[in-house]
Design an enzyme around this catalytic site. Sequence first.
Site, mmCIF file in Angstrom:
data_model
loop_
_atom_site.group_PDB
_atom_site.id
_atom_site.type_symbol
_atom_site.label_atom_id
_atom_site.label_comp_id
_atom_site.label_asym_id
_atom_site.label_seq_id
_atom_site.Cartn_x
_atom_site.Cartn_y
_atom_site.Cartn_z
ATOM 1 N N LYS A 16 22.715 -17.323 9.470
ATOM 2 C CA LYS A 16 23.541 -17.392 10.676
ATOM 3 C C LYS A 16 24.554 -16.244 10.691
ATOM 4 O O LYS A 16 24.945 -15.727 9.633
ATOM 5 C CB LYS A 16 24.221 -18.752 10.796
ATOM 6 C CG LYS A 16 25.351 -18.986 9.847
ATOM 7 C CD LYS A 16 26.172 -20.206 10.264
ATOM 8 C CE LYS A 16 27.431 -20.256 9.419
ATOM 9 N NZ LYS A 16 28.458 -21.154 9.833
ATOM 10 N N LYS A 44 31.388 -14.645 9.514
ATOM 11 C CA LYS A 44 32.543 -13.765 9.307
ATOM 12 C C LYS A 44 32.469 -13.077 7.964
ATOM 13 O O LYS A 44 33.044 -12.027 7.765
ATOM 14 C CB LYS A 44 33.824 -14.612 9.269
ATOM 15 C CG LYS A 44 34.295 -15.147 10.585
ATOM 16 C CD LYS A 44 35.431 -16.152 10.340
ATOM 17 C CE LYS A 44 35.817 -16.871 11.598
ATOM 18 N NZ LYS A 44 36.652 -18.049 11.355
ATOM 19 N N LYS A 84 29.832 -22.303 -0.015
ATOM 20 C CA LYS A 84 31.125 -21.636 -0.213
ATOM 21 C C LYS A 84 31.560 -21.629 -1.675
ATOM 22 O O LYS A 84 32.387 -20.814 -2.077
ATOM 23 C CB LYS A 84 32.213 -22.299 0.643
ATOM 24 C CG LYS A 84 32.139 -21.935 2.115
ATOM 25 C CD LYS A 84 33.453 -22.208 2.818
ATOM 26 C CE LYS A 84 33.403 -21.815 4.279
ATOM 27 N NZ LYS A 84 34.610 -22.199 5.020
#
Length: 341
Positions: free
Chosen positions: A204, A207, A123
């Site tokens: 994966k 969002k 992130k």
Amino acid sequence: MAEITIPKHDKNRIFSGIQPSGDLHLGNYLGALHQFVDLQNDDQNECIYCVVDMHAITVPQDPKMLRKRIYDLTALYLACGVDPKKSILFVQSEVPAHAELGWIMTCSSYTGELSRMTQFKSKSQGRESVPSGLFVYPTLMAADILLYDADEVPVGTDQTQHIELTRDLANRINNTRGETFILPKGRYLKEGARIMALDDPSKKMSKSAPNPMSRISLMDDEKTVKKAIMRATTDSDGEIRFDPENKPGVSNLMNIYSVLSGESLDSLESMYRGKGYGDFKKDLVSVVNGALQPIRTRFEEIRESSELIDILEDGAEKASAIANPVLARVKERFGMGLGTK
Ligand code: AMP
Ligand code: TRP
């Protein structure tokens, strides 16, 4: 100082949370929500589910959008079958004990262990300045879980490292200050635990991926679901066989099919022996739409109802009743505050 004991609870206590930070997708449903409902419907469990808005602000959020997404996520929990009569459903920032224990957990962690978290690494990548909240994110997650003396935490396998850190921090405090926390365990749904992106099964489903065709949003209409599945990456050998290593695309689709329909992977292999990917994908479209359609309909009804606020207020009250005594116990261990006279 006061004598400290951890009160026993009768049932298996379950805690989990989801961030109100975007459209939920099939990975969230199969890795998390679907399990939440099964767990709630087992009488041996006592379930606490949270909308983790404090985690959402670890990256910038538009205030109007965040508020909307808090209510959207609540409606989605309910539409998927979370029942406020059976489970506690609440918003994290409505229970201040999360922030307080979060700070204590931050002070009990080391920068070395936090910098090893892969979610932090991914992130923070590519950001010019990295928000400090992203770095201490896992200590707040540990507080969420430990605050309820949770026994089990249902999550996708992407959260394994955070669960391990939670256990490490709890152990550290138990060892240095005396029994304070119950050690929670992660609970992973085997097949659904990791749903991969439809366009690239090495990543994966997420969002935040830029290609919307990489995921199926729970709010997608039937046509969009069809388009995403028909375009999903497969391979060139044409066989419907579960082999995640050599056939990651097909195996991911089989996973989705299996969890939603209840058919085992073996029986899918026999059902589609001699058939092509086209037939398999067409059936998968029906299976996915069949599962999502009732959720979409219930979501629209619930989202409009005025009950949402009442449910969340009631949830926050019940959550506080469990969390506040645990926080008091921890503060006692650390010698913080005034203590009991
Ligand atoms: P998040 O959207 O990151 O707040 O995740 C909410 C829940 O969904 C967590 O329990 C995650 O582990 C789970 N989850 C997110 N993405 C996936 C995925 N691709 N496959 C399975 N579970 C997932
Ligand atoms: N970190 C989790 C995720 O990204 C969300 C979360 C926050 C959570 N607090 C939690 C999950 C406590 C389980 C328990 O999916």
